[in-house]
Scaffold this active site. Structure first.
Site, PDB file in Angstrom:
ATOM      1  N   ASP A   1      54.657  82.130  57.346  1.00 19.94           N
ATOM      2  CA  ASP A   1      55.372  81.559  56.206  1.00 19.94           C
ATOM      3  C   ASP A   1      56.586  80.784  56.703  1.00 19.94           C
ATOM      4  O   ASP A   1      57.363  81.286  57.523  1.00 19.94           O
ATOM      5  CB  ASP A   1      55.823  82.697  55.285  1.00 19.94           C
ATOM      6  CG  ASP A   1      56.318  82.227  53.943  1.00 19.94           C
ATOM      7  OD1 ASP A   1      56.806  81.077  53.837  1.00 19.94           O
ATOM      8  OD2 ASP A   1      56.239  83.013  52.981  1.00 19.94           O
TER       9      ASP A   1
ATOM     10  N   ALA B   1      54.259  71.454  54.629  1.00 27.34           N
ATOM     11  CA  ALA B   1      54.054  72.662  53.823  1.00 27.34           C
ATOM     12  C   ALA B   1      54.763  72.557  52.479  1.00 27.34           C
ATOM     13  O   ALA B   1      55.983  72.392  52.419  1.00 27.34           O
ATOM     14  CB  ALA B   1      54.546  73.882  54.592  1.00 27.34           C
ATOM     15  N   ALA B   2      53.991  72.660  51.407  1.00 24.56           N
ATOM     16  CA  ALA B   2      54.572  72.538  50.067  1.00 24.56           C
ATOM     17  C   ALA B   2      53.561  72.985  49.029  1.00 24.56           C
ATOM     18  O   ALA B   2      52.355  72.858  49.226  1.00 24.56           O
ATOM     19  CB  ALA B   2      54.984  71.096  49.777  1.00 24.56           C
TER      20      ALA B   2
ATOM     21  N   THR C   1      57.233  62.810  48.393  1.00 27.03           N
ATOM     22  CA  THR C   1      56.310  62.225  47.411  1.00 27.03           C
ATOM     23  C   THR C   1      57.005  61.166  46.565  1.00 27.03           C
ATOM     24  O   THR C   1      58.230  61.186  46.405  1.00 27.03           O
ATOM     25  CB  THR C   1      55.769  63.338  46.478  1.00 27.03           C
ATOM     26  OG1 THR C   1      55.029  62.768  45.401  1.00 27.03           O
ATOM     27  CG2 THR C   1      56.906  64.148  45.871  1.00 27.03           C
ATOM     28  N   ASP C   2      56.210  60.273  46.006  1.00 27.10           N
ATOM     29  CA  ASP C   2      56.764  59.272  45.089  1.00 27.10           C
ATOM     30  C   ASP C   2      57.193  59.890  43.761  1.00 27.10           C
ATOM     31  O   ASP C   2      57.948  59.280  42.998  1.00 27.10           O
ATOM     32  CB  ASP C   2      55.761  58.141  44.847  1.00 27.10           C
ATOM     33  CG  ASP C   2      54.419  58.609  44.296  1.00 27.10           C
ATOM     34  OD1 ASP C   2      54.231  59.823  44.086  1.00 27.10           O
ATOM     35  OD2 ASP C   2      53.537  57.745  44.112  1.00 27.10           O
ATOM     36  N   GLU C   3      56.760  61.103  43.477  1.00 33.27           N
ATOM     37  CA  GLU C   3      57.066  61.718  42.190  1.00 33.27           C
ATOM     38  C   GLU C   3      58.544  62.056  42.023  1.00 33.27           C
ATOM     39  O   GLU C   3      59.005  62.289  40.906  1.00 33.27           O
ATOM     40  CB  GLU C   3      56.190  62.951  41.965  1.00 33.27           C
ATOM     41  CG  GLU C   3      54.715  62.602  41.870  1.00 33.27           C
ATOM     42  CD  GLU C   3      53.843  63.761  41.434  1.00 33.27           C
ATOM     43  OE1 GLU C   3      54.243  64.490  40.498  1.00 33.27           O
ATOM     44  OE2 GLU C   3      52.761  63.943  42.015  1.00 33.27           O
TER      45      GLU C   3
ATOM     46  N   TYR D   1      57.570  70.633  40.067  1.00 39.15           N
ATOM     47  CA  TYR D   1      57.133  70.224  41.404  1.00 39.15           C
ATOM     48  C   TYR D   1      58.010  69.118  41.954  1.00 39.15           C
ATOM     49  O   TYR D   1      58.583  69.232  43.053  1.00 39.15           O
ATOM     50  CB  TYR D   1      55.677  69.758  41.365  1.00 39.15           C
ATOM     51  CG  TYR D   1      55.291  68.910  42.557  1.00 39.15           C
ATOM     52  CD1 TYR D   1      55.418  69.410  43.854  1.00 39.15           C
ATOM     53  CD2 TYR D   1      54.836  67.603  42.399  1.00 39.15           C
ATOM     54  CE1 TYR D   1      55.099  68.624  44.960  1.00 39.15           C
ATOM     55  CE2 TYR D   1      54.504  66.820  43.490  1.00 39.15           C
ATOM     56  CZ  TYR D   1      54.637  67.333  44.768  1.00 39.15           C
ATOM     57  OH  TYR D   1      54.326  66.561  45.861  1.00 39.15           O
TER      58      TYR D   1
ATOM     59  N   LYS E   1      60.719  69.061  45.167  1.00 36.03           N
ATOM     60  CA  LYS E   1      60.622  68.145  46.304  1.00 36.03           C
ATOM     61  C   LYS E   1      61.894  67.301  46.428  1.00 36.03           C
ATOM     62  O   LYS E   1      62.355  67.017  47.546  1.00 36.03           O
ATOM     63  CB  LYS E   1      59.401  67.243  46.159  1.00 36.03           C
ATOM     64  CG  LYS E   1      58.070  67.945  46.370  1.00 36.03           C
ATOM     65  CD  LYS E   1      57.924  68.501  47.788  1.00 36.03           C
ATOM     66  CE  LYS E   1      57.762  67.399  48.820  1.00 36.03           C
ATOM     67  NZ  LYS E   1      57.532  67.963  50.187  1.00 36.03           N
TER      68      LYS E   1
ATOM     69  N   ASN F   1      47.467  60.554  47.695  1.00 36.14           N
ATOM     70  CA  ASN F   1      46.499  60.494  48.786  1.00 36.14           C
ATOM     71  C   ASN F   1      45.098  60.868  48.306  1.00 36.14           C
ATOM     72  O   ASN F   1      44.940  61.611  47.327  1.00 36.14           O
ATOM     73  CB  ASN F   1      46.891  61.475  49.894  1.00 36.14           C
ATOM     74  CG  ASN F   1      47.993  60.973  50.798  1.00 36.14           C
ATOM     75  OD1 ASN F   1      47.993  61.227  51.992  1.00 36.14           O
ATOM     76  ND2 ASN F   1      48.964  60.270  50.246  1.00 36.14           N
TER      77      ASN F   1
ATOM     78  N   ARG G   1      48.251  55.413  38.967  1.00 41.93           N
ATOM     79  CA  ARG G   1      48.693  55.937  40.253  1.00 41.93           C
ATOM     80  C   ARG G   1      48.384  54.920  41.351  1.00 41.93           C
ATOM     81  O   ARG G   1      47.422  54.147  41.255  1.00 41.93           O
ATOM     82  CB  ARG G   1      48.004  57.270  40.571  1.00 41.93           C
ATOM     83  CG  ARG G   1      48.235  58.378  39.539  1.00 41.93           C
ATOM     84  CD  ARG G   1      49.678  58.824  39.529  1.00 41.93           C
ATOM     85  NE  ARG G   1      49.944  59.892  38.570  1.00 41.93           N
ATOM     86  CZ  ARG G   1      50.466  59.723  37.365  1.00 41.93           C
ATOM     87  NH1 ARG G   1      50.748  58.495  36.930  1.00 41.93           N
ATOM     88  NH2 ARG G   1      50.715  60.761  36.582  1.00 41.93           N
TER      89      ARG G   1
ATOM     90  N   ASN H   1      43.782  56.291  35.780  1.00 42.90           N
ATOM     91  CA  ASN H   1      42.920  57.448  36.040  1.00 42.90           C
ATOM     92  C   ASN H   1      41.509  57.257  35.483  1.00 42.90           C
ATOM     93  O   ASN H   1      40.514  57.563  36.149  1.00 42.90           O
ATOM     94  CB  ASN H   1      43.538  58.714  35.449  1.00 42.90           C
ATOM     95  CG  ASN H   1      44.719  59.211  36.253  1.00 42.90           C
ATOM     96  OD1 ASN H   1      44.972  58.753  37.371  1.00 42.90           O
ATOM     97  ND2 ASN H   1      45.462  60.155  35.688  1.00 42.90           N
TER      98      ASN H   1
END
Length: 369
Positions: A60, A83-84, A134-136, A160, A164, A190, A224, A259
């Protein structure tokens, strides 16, 4: 020769990065640390498991002592942090795991590398901590707004993306406060081999093969920017080898799709594959809709999720000009490679979906940590 520690290297992007790096830099040694939660899959590392330059550790990232030990024992000079917890739906129903892994876990890594690299002086002048984001973190875009750049203000809208964003700020704080040599990359969505089947593209492919509904949130017009996973690995390579310390780089596919259009395209491609390859009928006898050339009949619209961002798009101009980054795969070539991989590797995704791989991998690997 470099010694890399890759956190989350048994996950989708992490495993593809390990494959890429070991193929591109065969003289280097790569050590993977992964907790093997639901999305971690040791079978995704099968292509490199017998390579003498590779070693896996189960552990971990929140265990700072374990990370410190790995840094010292293997004289790690590059840490690549994948790791996420990364699934937005899961963050809405259970945000605690995202806070623990993405924020506390990242801080645990930063404490470990500061102690070993800076305080103890191991690879003090040559180390690199690369953080994959991430782009988020930038929030959402309207249809007519310009794509996200590295100067776009952060505006995360889910647990989330908020977790990040917090981890991104921690990484930058350790650079500015302590002089830790860091870089950060923010990527678009991705896709490609070894993608966990709960995400849109692999979910659509595997559901078609099982004749299950293809769930589309709301009206399906969420947009996206899609990036083939090996192009992402190539971009990270450029950031690590050419990027300026303390800088952030956007890595995008320059490839925006709604989408619903992605789903319809996959249906068309699957219909064509089954029409042209008679052996698929024997391999997937339960895929009744696509066998009839009607994969699109499985499309099912469902209630939109809470706080669903409307559009993400990455402006990779900085990566293009400063690093020479450019995606090598078009969406047409990348989606074909992805589809073919899932058709050939049903043993991987069926095992992931029923969990049986966890028993199988115990016979393939010796885990430690």
């Amino acid at each position: 020769m470099k010694n890399l520690l890759v956190t989350g290297g048994a996950g989708f992007i992490g495993a593809n990065f390990v494959h890429y790096w070991m193929k591109t830099y065969p003289q280097d040694k790569v050590f993977v640390l992964d907790a093997l939660t639901y999305a971690g899959n040791l079978a995704s590392l099968n292509p490199v498991k017998d390579n003498p330059g590779f070693k896996f550790y189960q552990g971990d990232i929140c265990d700072t002592a374990v990370v410190e030990t790995l840094l010292r024992e293997h004289r790690i000079d590059i840490l690549v942090h994948f790791a996420a917890e990364s699934h937005v739906d899961r963050s809405i129903s259970g945000p605690e795991a995202f806070i623990q892994t993405n924020i506390i876990g990242t801080h645990s890594l930063l404490k470990a590398v500061k102690k070993v690299w800076l305080d103890e002086g191991l690879n003090k002048e040559t180390h690199r901590f690369h953080h994959v984001s991430t782009d988020e973190v930038y929030g959402t875009l309207q249809a007519d707004e310009p794509a996200f750049s590295e100067t776009t203000p952060y505006a995360p809208s889910s647990p989330y993306s908020a977790s990040k964003a917090a981890s991104d700020h921690l990484v930058q704080a350790y650079h500015h406060t302590y002089g830790l040599q860091v870089t950060t990359s923010n990527c678009s969505n991705n896709y490609g081999p070894y993608h966990f089947p709960e995400k849109l593209i692999p979910l659509v492919i595997t559901n078609i093969l099982q004749d299950k509904p293809l769930p589309i949130y709301g009206d399906g017009q969420q947009i996206r920017d899609w990036l083939y996973v090996e192009d992402h690995a190539r971009g990270i390579d450029l950031v690590i080898t050419k990027g300026q310390l303390g800088e952030c780089y956007n890595i995008g596919g320059i490839n925006e799709w709604a989408n619903i259009d992605i789903v319809k395209l996959i249906c068309e491609l699957m219909n064509r594959e089954f029409a042209e390859n008679a052996t698929l009928a024997d391999k997937y006898p339960h895929a009744l809709s696509v066998l009839e050339g009607k994969a699109q009949s499985l499309i099912t619209f469902v209630e939109d999720r809470a706080g669903h961002d409307r559009r993400y798009a990455i402006d990779p101009q900085k990566s293009n000009s400063d690093l020479g980054y450019k995606p090598q795969e078009s969406f047409e070539t990348g989606i074909q490679k992805t589809l073919q991989w899932y058709l050939r590797n049903d043993d991987w995704w069926t095992a992931v979906m029923d969990g049986s791989y966890r028993q199988w991998i115990e016979q393939q690997y010796s885990t430690a940590g």
